[in-house]
Write an enzyme that holds these catalytic residues in place. Structure first.
Site, mmCIF file in Angstrom:
data_model
loop_
_atom_site.group_PDB
_atom_site.id
_atom_site.type_symbol
_atom_site.label_atom_id
_atom_site.label_comp_id
_atom_site.label_asym_id
_atom_site.label_seq_id
_atom_site.Cartn_x
_atom_site.Cartn_y
_atom_site.Cartn_z
ATOM 1 N N GLN A 1 -4.827 -1.296 9.730
ATOM 2 C CA GLN A 1 -4.698 -2.638 9.165
ATOM 3 C C GLN A 1 -5.280 -3.688 10.108
ATOM 4 O O GLN A 1 -4.924 -3.747 11.290
ATOM 5 C CB GLN A 1 -3.223 -2.952 8.885
ATOM 6 C CG GLN A 1 -2.994 -4.284 8.212
ATOM 7 C CD GLN A 1 -3.569 -4.357 6.816
ATOM 8 O OE1 GLN A 1 -3.411 -3.435 6.020
ATOM 9 N NE2 GLN A 1 -4.245 -5.445 6.500
ATOM 10 N N LYS B 1 0.826 -1.207 0.000
ATOM 11 C CA LYS B 1 0.000 0.000 0.000
ATOM 12 C C LYS B 1 0.859 1.254 0.000
ATOM 13 O O LYS B 1 0.591 2.217 -0.739
ATOM 14 C CB LYS B 1 -0.938 0.002 1.211
ATOM 15 C CG LYS B 1 -2.064 -1.016 1.114
ATOM 16 C CD LYS B 1 -2.783 -1.222 2.443
ATOM 17 C CE LYS B 1 -3.858 -2.295 2.318
ATOM 18 N NZ LYS B 1 -4.482 -2.645 3.617
ATOM 19 N N ASP C 1 -11.411 2.674 4.207
ATOM 20 C CA ASP C 1 -11.807 1.261 4.163
ATOM 21 C C ASP C 1 -13.325 1.107 4.067
ATOM 22 O O ASP C 1 -13.821 0.043 3.698
ATOM 23 C CB ASP C 1 -11.314 0.536 5.421
ATOM 24 C CG ASP C 1 -10.101 -0.342 5.162
ATOM 25 O OD1 ASP C 1 -9.850 -0.681 3.989
ATOM 26 O OD2 ASP C 1 -9.401 -0.681 6.129
#
Length: 297
Positions: free
Chosen positions: A98, A54, A121
């Protein structure tokens, strides 16, 4: 029939090119650099790989990348304090924590502490509710990537019969809401659905996101249907070692379907591409600018 392969790797590269071009315009015309902050708690090997990938792709498209790597025993109070700091930082437009988090941390509490406008997200309860009621939201990356590929392949999805196999909050439920938003007739099925093969055989679009390796077989697929395989499962090979497979049995489904995503190289690459797209969207919204075309739901 031999299915058309929907190349997620190539499509993701196209999405990243669009993101990069939009980043360049934001810098040139408005002096704004989109910023993405990724928070990693602990040293989970898979999570470390994802975070590195990422970060690399964030920089490649010209965005600012902020990585915060915390010890596995970081307290909940310290993690929430970091998120509050990121929420208040105007240079950061997207925040991603994460998952999975260490067991002593409450994932729901942590995710819901992120500013919903920066929740790239799409997991915050406010974004879940906005998506579910058809309002503007941040959309989970994997379902957004699936929707982009379906739109690219079919054009209009209006009136198509879609079956989503899987009811997770991360993929199944938001995928169903996105398909409803594009005027599909949607069924959410799962491992306990009665006559699951019969339900799937009615579908023009099958999204397999149930988490069971090669569960969906060709006999379940309506001839000419599109199969989007979200599953990523590692199974043993007879000769030793392992290989990656999806939730659909690729060979048998590809023999019947009109189009199919492979595993690997299908949905997977779209997830990070859509994370970058969501960061651009969040940046534009934060600055009152028009959202980039083709990068949002």
């Amino acid at each position: 029939m031999s299915a058309k392969i929907i190349d997620g790797k190539a499509f993701a590269a196209t999405v990243r090119e669009k993101v990069g071009a939009h980043v360049a315009r934001l810098k040139e015309e408005h002096g704004i650099t989109p910023g993405l902050a990724v928070v990693l708690v602990g040293e989970d090997p898979a999570s470390q790989v994802y975070v590195r990938s990422k970060g690399k792709m964030t920089l490649e498209v010209g965005m600012a990348s902020f990585e915060h790597k915390l010890d596995v025993d970081t307290s909940e109070a310290d993690l929430l304090a970091l998120i509050a700091k990121l929420n208040a930082d105007p240079e950061i437009h997207g925040i991603l924590v994460q998952l999975p988090l260490p067991s002593h941390l409450d994932s729901d509490l942590v995710i819901n502490s992120i500013d919903p406008a920066k929740d790239v997200d799409g997991f915050h309860i406010s974004n879940v509710g906005l998506l579910g009621t058809g309002q503007k939201s941040m959309v989970p990356c994997t379902p957004l990537g699936c929707l982009m590929m379906l739109r690219d392949h079919h054009g209009s999805l209006s009136g198509m019969n879609a079956v989503v196999i899987g009811r997770s909050n991360i993929v199944g439920k938001p995928m169903a809401n996105l398909l409803l938003g594009d005027s599909c007739t949607v069924t959410i099925a799962h491992s306990r659905t009665k006559d699951l093969p019969g339900v799937v055989r009615q579908a023009d679009i099958v999204v397999a996101a149930v988490g069971r390796p090669e569960m969906v077989i060709g006999d379940w697929i309506k001839p000419g249907a599109t199969v989007i395989d979200v599953g990523i499962n590692r199974i043993d090979k007879p000769e030793g070692g392992t290989r990656l497979v999806g939730d659909a049995h690729y060979d048998s489904c590809a023999a019947v379907a009109g189009a199919i995503t492979p595993v690997p190289g299908g949905v997977g690459p779209m997830t990070i591409a859509c994370l970058l797209a969501n960061t651009i969207t969040a940046c534009c919204r934060a600055n009152g600018l028009a959202e980039p075309e083709g990068l949002t739901a």
